[in-house]
Design a protein around this motif. Structure first.
Motif, PDB file in Angstrom:
ATOM      1  N   CYS A  30       0.817  -1.221   0.000  1.00 22.26           N
ATOM      2  CA  CYS A  30       0.000   0.000   0.000  1.00 22.26           C
ATOM      3  C   CYS A  30       0.848   1.267   0.000  1.00 22.26           C
ATOM      4  O   CYS A  30       0.302   2.367  -0.052  1.00 22.26           O
ATOM      5  CB  CYS A  30      -0.901   0.009   1.236  1.00 22.26           C
ATOM      6  SG  CYS A  30      -2.126  -1.311   1.274  1.00 22.26           S
ATOM      7  N   ASP A  47      -7.539   6.111   8.058  1.00 22.58           N
ATOM      8  CA  ASP A  47      -7.232   7.160   7.086  1.00 22.58           C
ATOM      9  C   ASP A  47      -6.484   6.555   5.892  1.00 22.58           C
ATOM     10  O   ASP A  47      -5.269   6.441   5.901  1.00 22.58           O
ATOM     11  CB  ASP A  47      -6.393   8.249   7.745  1.00 22.58           C
ATOM     12  CG  ASP A  47      -6.026   9.382   6.791  1.00 22.58           C
ATOM     13  OD1 ASP A  47      -6.438   9.350   5.610  1.00 22.58           O
ATOM     14  OD2 ASP A  47      -5.307  10.293   7.241  1.00 22.58           O
ATOM     15  N   ILE A  48      -7.228   6.180   4.858  1.00 24.55           N
ATOM     16  CA  ILE A  48      -6.627   5.545   3.676  1.00 24.55           C
ATOM     17  C   ILE A  48      -5.744   6.512   2.897  1.00 24.55           C
ATOM     18  O   ILE A  48      -4.931   6.101   2.071  1.00 24.55           O
ATOM     19  CB  ILE A  48      -7.713   4.910   2.779  1.00 24.55           C
ATOM     20  CG1 ILE A  48      -7.094   3.876   1.855  1.00 24.55           C
ATOM     21  CG2 ILE A  48      -8.500   5.976   2.045  1.00 24.55           C
ATOM     22  CD1 ILE A  48      -8.075   2.921   1.226  1.00 24.55           C
ATOM     23  N   GLY A  49      -5.837   7.804   3.207  1.00 25.18           N
ATOM     24  CA  GLY A  49      -5.002   8.807   2.554  1.00 25.18           C
ATOM     25  C   GLY A  49      -3.523   8.660   2.867  1.00 25.18           C
ATOM     26  O   GLY A  49      -2.689   9.259   2.199  1.00 25.18           O
ATOM     27  N   CYS A  51      -1.910   6.039   2.352  1.00 25.63           N
ATOM     28  CA  CYS A  51      -1.387   5.101   1.349  1.00 25.63           C
ATOM     29  C   CYS A  51      -0.831   5.839   0.138  1.00 25.63           C
ATOM     30  O   CYS A  51      -1.395   6.834  -0.311  1.00 25.63           O
ATOM     31  CB  CYS A  51      -2.496   4.169   0.858  1.00 25.63           C
ATOM     32  SG  CYS A  51      -3.153   3.067   2.101  1.00 25.63           S
ATOM     33  N   LYS A  53      -0.486   3.999  -2.651  1.00 21.72           N
ATOM     34  CA  LYS A  53      -1.225   3.292  -3.698  1.00 21.72           C
ATOM     35  C   LYS A  53      -2.621   2.991  -3.195  1.00 21.72           C
ATOM     36  O   LYS A  53      -2.807   2.644  -2.029  1.00 21.72           O
ATOM     37  CB  LYS A  53      -0.544   1.951  -4.027  1.00 21.72           C
ATOM     38  CG  LYS A  53       0.679   2.052  -4.868  1.00 21.72           C
ATOM     39  CD  LYS A  53       1.136   0.666  -5.287  1.00 21.72           C
ATOM     40  CE  LYS A  53       2.365   0.771  -6.169  1.00 21.72           C
ATOM     41  NZ  LYS A  53       2.912  -0.559  -6.444  1.00 21.72           N
ATOM     42  N   GLU A  54      -3.585   3.104  -4.080  1.00 27.04           N
ATOM     43  CA  GLU A  54      -4.967   2.850  -3.715  1.00 27.04           C
ATOM     44  C   GLU A  54      -5.237   1.344  -3.749  1.00 27.04           C
ATOM     45  O   GLU A  54      -5.378   0.751  -4.825  1.00 27.04           O
ATOM     46  CB  GLU A  54      -5.907   3.586  -4.665  1.00 27.04           C
ATOM     47  CG  GLU A  54      -7.328   3.592  -4.173  1.00 27.04           C
ATOM     48  CD  GLU A  54      -8.218   4.470  -5.019  1.00 27.04           C
ATOM     49  OE1 GLU A  54      -9.363   4.069  -5.234  1.00 27.04           O
ATOM     50  OE2 GLU A  54      -7.747   5.529  -5.473  1.00 27.04           O
ATOM     51  N   LYS A  55      -5.264   0.736  -2.589  1.00 28.32           N
ATOM     52  CA  LYS A  55      -5.531  -0.694  -2.436  1.00 28.32           C
ATOM     53  C   LYS A  55      -6.411  -0.869  -1.198  1.00 28.32           C
ATOM     54  O   LYS A  55      -5.932  -1.255  -0.131  1.00 28.32           O
ATOM     55  CB  LYS A  55      -4.233  -1.481  -2.284  1.00 28.32           C
ATOM     56  CG  LYS A  55      -3.356  -1.464  -3.523  1.00 28.32           C
ATOM     57  CD  LYS A  55      -2.167  -2.382  -3.332  1.00 28.32           C
ATOM     58  CE  LYS A  55      -1.344  -2.422  -4.589  1.00 28.32           C
ATOM     59  NZ  LYS A  55      -1.604  -3.576  -5.394  1.00 28.32           N
ATOM     60  N   PRO A  56      -7.700  -0.574  -1.314  1.00 25.64           N
ATOM     61  CA  PRO A  56      -8.577  -0.571  -0.141  1.00 25.64           C
ATOM     62  C   PRO A  56      -8.650  -1.915   0.589  1.00 25.64           C
ATOM     63  O   PRO A  56      -8.687  -1.946   1.822  1.00 25.64           O
ATOM     64  CB  PRO A  56      -9.948  -0.177  -0.682  1.00 25.64           C
ATOM     65  CG  PRO A  56      -9.774   0.130  -2.111  1.00 25.64           C
ATOM     66  CD  PRO A  56      -8.381  -0.158  -2.525  1.00 25.64           C
ATOM     67  N   PHE A  59      -5.420  -2.319   2.492  1.00 25.66           N
ATOM     68  CA  PHE A  59      -5.405  -1.367   3.591  1.00 25.66           C
ATOM     69  C   PHE A  59      -6.276  -1.871   4.739  1.00 25.66           C
ATOM     70  O   PHE A  59      -5.893  -1.792   5.906  1.00 25.66           O
ATOM     71  CB  PHE A  59      -5.875   0.009   3.133  1.00 25.66           C
ATOM     72  CG  PHE A  59      -5.918   1.018   4.252  1.00 25.66           C
ATOM     73  CD1 PHE A  59      -4.758   1.629   4.695  1.00 25.66           C
ATOM     74  CD2 PHE A  59      -7.117   1.336   4.877  1.00 25.66           C
ATOM     75  CE1 PHE A  59      -4.780   2.541   5.734  1.00 25.66           C
ATOM     76  CE2 PHE A  59      -7.155   2.245   5.915  1.00 25.66           C
ATOM     77  CZ  PHE A  59      -5.991   2.854   6.343  1.00 25.66           C
TER      78      PHE A  59
END
Length: 109
Positions: A30, A47-49, A51, A53-56, A59
């Motif tokens: 991520c 807070d996925i921000g 990361c 890379k966008e890998k929900p 994450f």
């Protein structure tokens, strides 16, 4: 400080080694700089921000494993005592830092 291993502490060490290795792998996938101050807290708060890379899905698994690590750390403290448990976890983290180096971010100086 390295402790004389016994069966119980050896099992806990192996448990944390497995969890923390997966945490490090997911953080790399991520592009989360876990060792950078504040990054760990951001992951724990969802807070996925944080990361790169966008890998929900990854994450989500990373966040879950971090929560498991802290929950199990509390159990290890209860089972082994605070000094032995925290030393054991510290040794696992140190080995992972050796293995993954700066790819997990920069720790505070």
């Amino acid at each position: 400080m390295s402790l004389e291993p016994d069966y119980r502490s050896g099992r806990w060490a192996m448990h944390f080694e497995e969890i923390d290795k997966e945490i490090a792998t997911l953080a790399l996938m991520c592009e989360v700089p876990l060792l950078t101050p504040g990054a760990l807290e951001r992951v724990l708060h969802g807070d996925i921000g944080v990361c790169g890379k966008e890998k929900p899905a990854s994450f989500g698994k990373l966040r879950g494993l971090l929560m498991l690590h802290y929950s199990d750390q509390a159990k290890a403290i209860e089972a082994l005592g605070p000094e032995q448990a925290l030393t054991l976890v510290g040794e696992v983290v140190a080995r992972l830092r050796e293995r993954f180096g700066d790819r997990l971010g920069a720790a505070e100086a």
